[in-house]
Enzyme design. Sequence first.
Site, PDB file in Angstrom:
ATOM      1  N   LYS A 281     -22.508  17.657  -3.492  1.00  0.00           N
ATOM      2  CA  LYS A 281     -22.661  18.062  -2.177  1.00  0.00           C
ATOM      3  C   LYS A 281     -21.709  19.170  -1.899  1.00  0.00           C
ATOM      4  O   LYS A 281     -22.017  19.851  -0.877  1.00  0.00           O
ATOM      5  CB  LYS A 281     -22.986  17.034  -1.077  1.00  0.00           C
ATOM      6  CG  LYS A 281     -22.022  15.724  -1.474  1.00  0.00           C
ATOM      7  CD  LYS A 281     -22.331  14.613  -0.369  1.00  0.00           C
ATOM      8  CE  LYS A 281     -22.345  13.255  -0.911  1.00  0.00           C
ATOM      9  NZ  LYS A 281     -20.962  12.666  -0.985  1.00  0.00           N
TER      10      LYS A 281
ATOM     11  N   LYS B  62     -20.694  19.088 -12.467  1.00  0.00           N
ATOM     12  CA  LYS B  62     -21.590  17.948 -11.686  1.00  0.00           C
ATOM     13  C   LYS B  62     -22.392  18.561 -10.595  1.00  0.00           C
ATOM     14  O   LYS B  62     -22.119  19.291  -9.889  1.00  0.00           O
ATOM     15  CB  LYS B  62     -20.633  16.920 -11.309  1.00  0.00           C
ATOM     16  CG  LYS B  62     -21.453  15.569 -10.793  1.00  0.00           C
ATOM     17  CD  LYS B  62     -20.368  14.614 -10.378  1.00  0.00           C
ATOM     18  CE  LYS B  62     -19.871  15.094  -8.926  1.00  0.00           C
ATOM     19  NZ  LYS B  62     -19.081  14.000  -8.248  1.00  0.00           N
TER      20      LYS B  62
ATOM     21  N   LYS C 294     -10.471  17.035  -6.750  1.00  0.00           N
ATOM     22  CA  LYS C 294     -10.547  17.464  -5.249  1.00  0.00           C
ATOM     23  C   LYS C 294      -9.519  17.963  -4.754  1.00  0.00           C
ATOM     24  O   LYS C 294      -9.529  18.640  -3.792  1.00  0.00           O
ATOM     25  CB  LYS C 294     -10.973  15.838  -4.360  1.00  0.00           C
ATOM     26  CG  LYS C 294     -12.420  15.578  -4.689  1.00  0.00           C
ATOM     27  CD  LYS C 294     -12.764  14.523  -3.626  1.00  0.00           C
ATOM     28  CE  LYS C 294     -14.130  14.213  -3.658  1.00  0.00           C
ATOM     29  NZ  LYS C 294     -14.652  13.232  -2.561  1.00  0.00           N
TER      30      LYS C 294
HETATM   31  P1  TYM Z   1     -20.067   9.902  -3.411  1.00  0.00           P
HETATM   32  O1  TYM Z   1     -20.321  10.084  -2.000  1.00  0.00           O
HETATM   33  O2  TYM Z   1     -19.388  11.155  -4.048  1.00  0.00           O
HETATM   34  O3  TYM Z   1     -21.582   9.847  -4.296  1.00  0.00           O
HETATM   35  C1  TYM Z   1     -22.374   8.539  -3.845  1.00  0.00           C
HETATM   36  C2  TYM Z   1     -23.006   7.985  -5.091  1.00  0.00           C
HETATM   37  O4  TYM Z   1     -23.638   9.301  -5.898  1.00  0.00           O
HETATM   38  C3  TYM Z   1     -23.199   9.263  -7.042  1.00  0.00           C
HETATM   39  N1  TYM Z   1     -23.209  10.694  -7.390  1.00  0.00           N
HETATM   40  C4  TYM Z   1     -24.102  11.146  -8.580  1.00  0.00           C
HETATM   41  N2  TYM Z   1     -24.517  10.600  -9.731  1.00  0.00           N
HETATM   42  C5  TYM Z   1     -25.231  11.176 -10.512  1.00  0.00           C
HETATM   43  N3  TYM Z   1     -25.026  12.565 -10.580  1.00  0.00           N
HETATM   44  C6  TYM Z   1     -24.476  13.225  -9.754  1.00  0.00           C
HETATM   45  N4  TYM Z   1     -24.335  14.737  -9.777  1.00  0.00           N
HETATM   46  C7  TYM Z   1     -23.870  12.582  -8.589  1.00  0.00           C
HETATM   47  N5  TYM Z   1     -23.082  12.826  -7.500  1.00  0.00           N
HETATM   48  C8  TYM Z   1     -22.793  11.762  -6.807  1.00  0.00           C
HETATM   49  C9  TYM Z   1     -21.835   8.755  -7.095  1.00  0.00           C
HETATM   50  O5  TYM Z   1     -21.482   8.281  -8.465  1.00  0.00           O
HETATM   51  C10 TYM Z   1     -21.990   7.463  -6.008  1.00  0.00           C
HETATM   52  O6  TYM Z   1     -22.594   6.367  -6.611  1.00  0.00           O
HETATM   53  N6  TYM Z   1     -16.191   6.991  -3.756  1.00  0.00           N
HETATM   54  C11 TYM Z   1     -17.668   6.905  -3.738  1.00  0.00           C
HETATM   55  C12 TYM Z   1     -18.089   6.315  -2.543  1.00  0.00           C
HETATM   56  C13 TYM Z   1     -17.438   4.688  -2.228  1.00  0.00           C
HETATM   57  C14 TYM Z   1     -18.101   3.685  -2.843  1.00  0.00           C
HETATM   58  C15 TYM Z   1     -17.228   2.722  -2.295  1.00  0.00           C
HETATM   59  C16 TYM Z   1     -18.967   3.508  -4.048  1.00  0.00           C
HETATM   60  C17 TYM Z   1     -16.647   4.353  -1.350  1.00  0.00           C
HETATM   61  N7  TYM Z   1     -16.569   3.009  -1.487  1.00  0.00           N
HETATM   62  C18 TYM Z   1     -17.448   1.363  -3.082  1.00  0.00           C
HETATM   63  C19 TYM Z   1     -19.215   2.356  -4.525  1.00  0.00           C
HETATM   64  C20 TYM Z   1     -18.360   1.243  -4.033  1.00  0.00           C
HETATM   65  C21 TYM Z   1     -17.955   8.250  -3.430  1.00  0.00           C
HETATM   66  O7  TYM Z   1     -17.358   9.224  -3.139  1.00  0.00           O
HETATM   67  O8  TYM Z   1     -19.366   8.581  -3.519  1.00  0.00           O
END
Ligand code: TYM
Length: 336
Positions: A200, A197, A113
């Site tokens: 978004k 990957k 990032k």
């Molecule tokens: P974020 O917002 O990037 O993504 C949310 C969830 O979607 C999953 N994900 C994917 N899984 C499979 N293939 C993909 N291409 C893909 N893109 C995203 C991510 O693995 C995630 O599960 N740091 C986290 C948010 C967060 C969080 C937490 C999660 C903040 N606090 C506490 C769990 C527990 C994040 O940025 O996810």
Amino acid sequence: MKRIFSGMQPTNRLTLGNYLGALKNWVKMQDEADTQCIYCVVDLHAITVSQDTAGIKTATREVAAAYIAAGVDPKKSIIFAQSAVTAHSQLGWILGCMTPLGWLNRMTQFKDKAGKDKEKASLGLYGYPALMAADILLYQTTHVPVGDDQKQHVELTRDIATSFNIHIAKKDFFTIPEPVIMGDATRVMSLRDGTAKMSKSAESDMSRINLTDDADLIVQKIKKAKTDAGVVPSNEGEYEGRPEAKNLITIYAALADTSKEKVMGEYGGQQFSAFKNALSDLCVDKLSPMTTRMRELMADVGEIDRILADSADKAAAIAEPVMSDVMDVMGFWKRP
Ligand code: TYM
């Protein structure tokens, strides 16, 4: 009792990757016995990259709407905005003070990032995993369902919790959470490049399917998805070294709730054009009821706001006593 916690950032639109890698599994988990699920919209994390003060509230409601449209039931699960429970920021700071730079430097997401110019990345982006640890630990979470890319952060959370228990609390204070990486679609890849990957925040909208895309756009994106010159593989051996082919098969299997072997049994040896037509139909079939429900919810945000308010109270009722105990452990003076 199992306590599940997970979250998504309200940045841009949610994608098929978010759905297949995480959200779909969240829905399944809320029906397990003796399980409480807490699903957060992590707006504090969203501001680590850019501060869209005009759009963030709508984005938060939209992510909450996506949770509900995908099948998270607000009567069974808690759906709330992270910033509405102030203990997240409080505990995030405390944990940040005890997270060594050496641990943070290992985090691959920061490297991705921050990009080439690390000097421009914010302190918040660097400390992001400490806030994520706070999210999880505040609820004495036992399980964290995430996609593959978040596993490293959950492992860091385990290290932070263990260190806090041993060196600060000198007892088993925080529950040590387990990452749960479910199913085959734990890393859905870009439609334009099978080695990156699906994200978004990627530049090209053609690289992803958004949960808000209409049927025509989904069909167009799948039609244009990159493939190779071969035919659809018939077995695992045939898709090795063919990341785009593997990705489309993985997506199909996850959407249809079947195995990759079965998909290859049906379509192996056919032209990609025929397989893509079937995949488009399946994708539209699965996503359009969700898109319609999201639109309905967003047309009158009253219901979403009521759910977020009610859930924030429930979340605070769990988090605040834990935070109060943290204050005691830290030796902080508390307002009487
Ligand atoms: P974020 O917002 O990037 O993504 C949310 C969830 O979607 C999953 N994900 C994917 N899984 C499979 N293939 C993909 N291409 C893909 N893109 C995203 C991510 O693995 C995630 O599960 N740091 C986290 C948010 C967060 C969080 C937490 C999660 C903040 N606090 C506490 C769990 C527990 C994040 O940025 O996810």
